[in-house]
Design a protein around this motif. Sequence first.
Motif, PDB file in Angstrom:
ATOM      1  N   LEU A 250      39.678  73.606  28.782  1.00 12.20           N
ATOM      2  CA  LEU A 250      38.754  73.399  27.652  1.00 12.20           C
ATOM      3  C   LEU A 250      39.198  74.190  26.435  1.00 12.20           C
ATOM      4  O   LEU A 250      39.235  73.673  25.323  1.00 12.20           O
TER       5      LEU A 250
ATOM      6  N   GLN B 267      42.246  72.724  24.859  1.00 12.80           N
ATOM      7  CA  GLN B 267      42.021  71.448  24.199  1.00 12.80           C
ATOM      8  C   GLN B 267      41.155  71.573  22.935  1.00 12.80           C
ATOM      9  O   GLN B 267      41.446  70.946  21.923  1.00 12.80           O
ATOM     10  N   TYR B 268      40.098  72.411  23.007  1.00 13.13           N
ATOM     11  CA  TYR B 268      39.144  72.477  21.887  1.00 13.13           C
ATOM     12  C   TYR B 268      39.182  73.804  21.135  1.00 13.13           C
ATOM     13  O   TYR B 268      38.411  74.013  20.198  1.00 13.13           O
TER      14      TYR B 268
ATOM     15  N   GLY C 286      35.415  76.215  20.769  1.00 12.89           N
ATOM     16  CA  GLY C 286      34.901  75.104  21.567  1.00 12.89           C
ATOM     17  C   GLY C 286      34.477  75.584  22.935  1.00 12.89           C
ATOM     18  O   GLY C 286      33.391  75.260  23.425  1.00 12.89           O
TER      19      GLY C 286
ATOM     20  N   VAL D  56      30.569  75.761  24.675  1.00 12.82           N
ATOM     21  CA  VAL D  56      30.180  75.242  25.994  1.00 12.82           C
ATOM     22  C   VAL D  56      29.457  76.331  26.790  1.00 12.82           C
ATOM     23  O   VAL D  56      28.419  76.081  27.418  1.00 12.82           O
TER      24      VAL D  56
ATOM     25  N   ALA E 191      27.016  65.863  27.862  1.00 14.08           N
ATOM     26  CA  ALA E 191      28.159  66.498  27.216  1.00 14.08           C
ATOM     27  C   ALA E 191      27.677  67.464  26.134  1.00 14.08           C
ATOM     28  O   ALA E 191      26.570  67.336  25.619  1.00 14.08           O
TER      29      ALA E 191
ATOM     30  N   THR F 185      28.223  68.855  22.342  1.00 14.58           N
ATOM     31  CA  THR F 185      28.858  68.408  21.098  1.00 14.58           C
ATOM     32  C   THR F 185      29.388  69.609  20.341  1.00 14.58           C
ATOM     33  O   THR F 185      28.653  70.574  20.094  1.00 14.58           O
TER      34      THR F 185
ATOM     35  N   CYS G 223      33.045  66.591  18.448  1.00 11.97           N
ATOM     36  CA  CYS G 223      33.688  66.180  19.704  1.00 11.97           C
ATOM     37  C   CYS G 223      32.653  66.271  20.813  1.00 11.97           C
ATOM     38  O   CYS G 223      31.797  67.153  20.809  1.00 11.97           O
ATOM     39  N   SER G 224      32.748  65.397  21.739  1.00  6.23           N
ATOM     40  CA  SER G 224      31.866  65.444  22.891  1.00  6.23           C
ATOM     41  C   SER G 224      32.646  66.067  24.048  1.00  6.23           C
ATOM     42  O   SER G 224      33.645  65.498  24.501  1.00  6.23           O
ATOM     43  N   ILE G 225      32.203  67.255  24.462  1.00  8.88           N
ATOM     44  CA  ILE G 225      32.932  67.950  25.535  1.00  8.88           C
ATOM     45  C   ILE G 225      32.189  67.792  26.852  1.00  8.88           C
ATOM     46  O   ILE G 225      31.045  68.218  26.996  1.00  8.88           O
ATOM     47  N   GLN G 226      32.865  67.175  27.803  1.00  8.34           N
ATOM     48  CA  GLN G 226      32.280  66.992  29.139  1.00  8.34           C
ATOM     49  C   GLN G 226      32.638  68.229  29.965  1.00  8.34           C
ATOM     50  O   GLN G 226      33.797  68.651  29.973  1.00  8.34           O
ATOM     51  N   SER G 227      31.626  68.823  30.615  1.00  5.98           N
ATOM     52  CA  SER G 227      31.948  69.995  31.445  1.00  5.98           C
ATOM     53  C   SER G 227      31.143  69.967  32.731  1.00  5.98           C
ATOM     54  O   SER G 227      30.196  69.191  32.878  1.00  5.98           O
TER      55      SER G 227
END
Lengths: 323, 203
Positions: free
Chosen positions: A193, A196-197, A201, A205, A258, A260, A264-268
Amino acid sequence: MSDNWLTGPVLEQLNSGVLVVDEQFQLVYLNCFLQRHGSVQLDEVRGQSLFKVFSDVPEAWLRRKFASVLELQSPSFSSWEQRHYVIKLPHMRPMTSSSQYMAQNCTMLPLSDEAGRRYVCLLIEDATDTFVYQQHLQSTLQKLEHSNRIDGLTQCLNRRYWEEQLKLEVQRALRYQQPLSLLLFDLDKFKQLNDQYGHLGGDSVLIELSARVRALLRDTDWFGRYGGEEFGIVLTNTALQGAVEVAERLCLAVSSLAVTFNECSIQSSISIGVAQLTNTGERAHEVLIGQADVALYNAKRNGRNRVVAFSPGETEFLLKTTD
Amino acid sequence: MSKVFSEEQRDCLQELINVAMGLASDKLARFLNTFVHLQVPAIELVSSAQIPAEFETRYSSTDSALVSQGFLGNDGLRGEAIVLYQLENAHRIAALLGYETDSISELEMLTDISSILTTTFLNGLATQIDNSLSYSAPRVLSSRQGNVAQALLETAYHWELALKVDISYQLIDHSFNCDMLLLIPGEAVVNIQQILTRILEEY
């Protein structure tokens, strides 16, 4: 002492209250400070009872104080910390103080005149400034205590304080023979994560998942940040089955929606290890953490985004695989 | 510590304190409307380093209170009076003084009792040496915290000499024990010696 030109004006200009009563508690003297603050004129109240002029003074208490001053011929005191004021007066910090009335430090002194008549002098010092500083100090100490317990990013308990609470709760559960369970959970693929973000980011999360988890807990549960992306929850008065149900709900709350971040929509998702307190003794809380950690390891190994409860025997398995 | 005062000075001080106690108990008896028997107080000069250990055993096991009050007189007479007592004792004397325990804070009660004991005694002492004292407001240093020794250690640190006065008041149906410590800084000790010397010369 015929220095009336000296003592008179000084007494009048003094930034403290000076009041004198005779043995019948009748007013003999009030200085300017008290006349102004109390909105009374000496000429109008001289000879009247103190308790009539200042009708809200604590009469029984003040009578006892004055009696001891007269009888023992020794001073008596009153502090704002125990009794905010003796005579209810406005103070000179109406805007910057949280209290409406002057905080007072009072001294009661025995006096006698040339004819041997006895009086009591009440000196009233304005302690409002001290009171205000004390209030500031108290609120600062409270904030300090708060920041000493809380993890700044996630607003969970920090590790040190959380571990203290775990230890206390474990001892309490053992003493009262109540069940206690521990959840240890970890954000899945946190490194990925972050890569990537970016770290912001990743942080967002962590903040969001902490908020979702907290919303599902009871007031009596202890939720703390154990490490970077690892968290612990002490579930008081909860056996393994109940703890697994809580864990399932937490897992779902994180993975179902997710986060936001920067559009970006971050799935965790999180993996949770659950263990119930079974061991006793001084190191019971450490054993419990170890067991929840083994279960967490197995949740990760079995594919993440899931709950695994510790069962005896898994320790051996873990030892074998790590050998 | 015996070097600080000569034998004669020490006896003189003991005598002054005996009389002061007598005056104090007479006043208290009138005030409380009851007989007050006072044992002749044992006085002892102790170094400040000895104090905490001495009181630790007596006051650490029960709820106890430690109240401080500064005093200041002429001729460089000054110091700090510490009254130590067990709270159980305090409630006894509070009842006698007419306090209703629910209407008054415990701290206020403690400071009142200590102030009465300290000022009546020290006024008696001052009168005999043609001195007069003024007092600071009493302050509770420790109460219910079980750290009497620590509180004393912090207080006593700056003082050269402590005059320990064991006080035991016996009232009808009541007994009340407390300890009073008069903590005296170095230069004031010299001043007290001068006062004692003067008194001895006058006799």
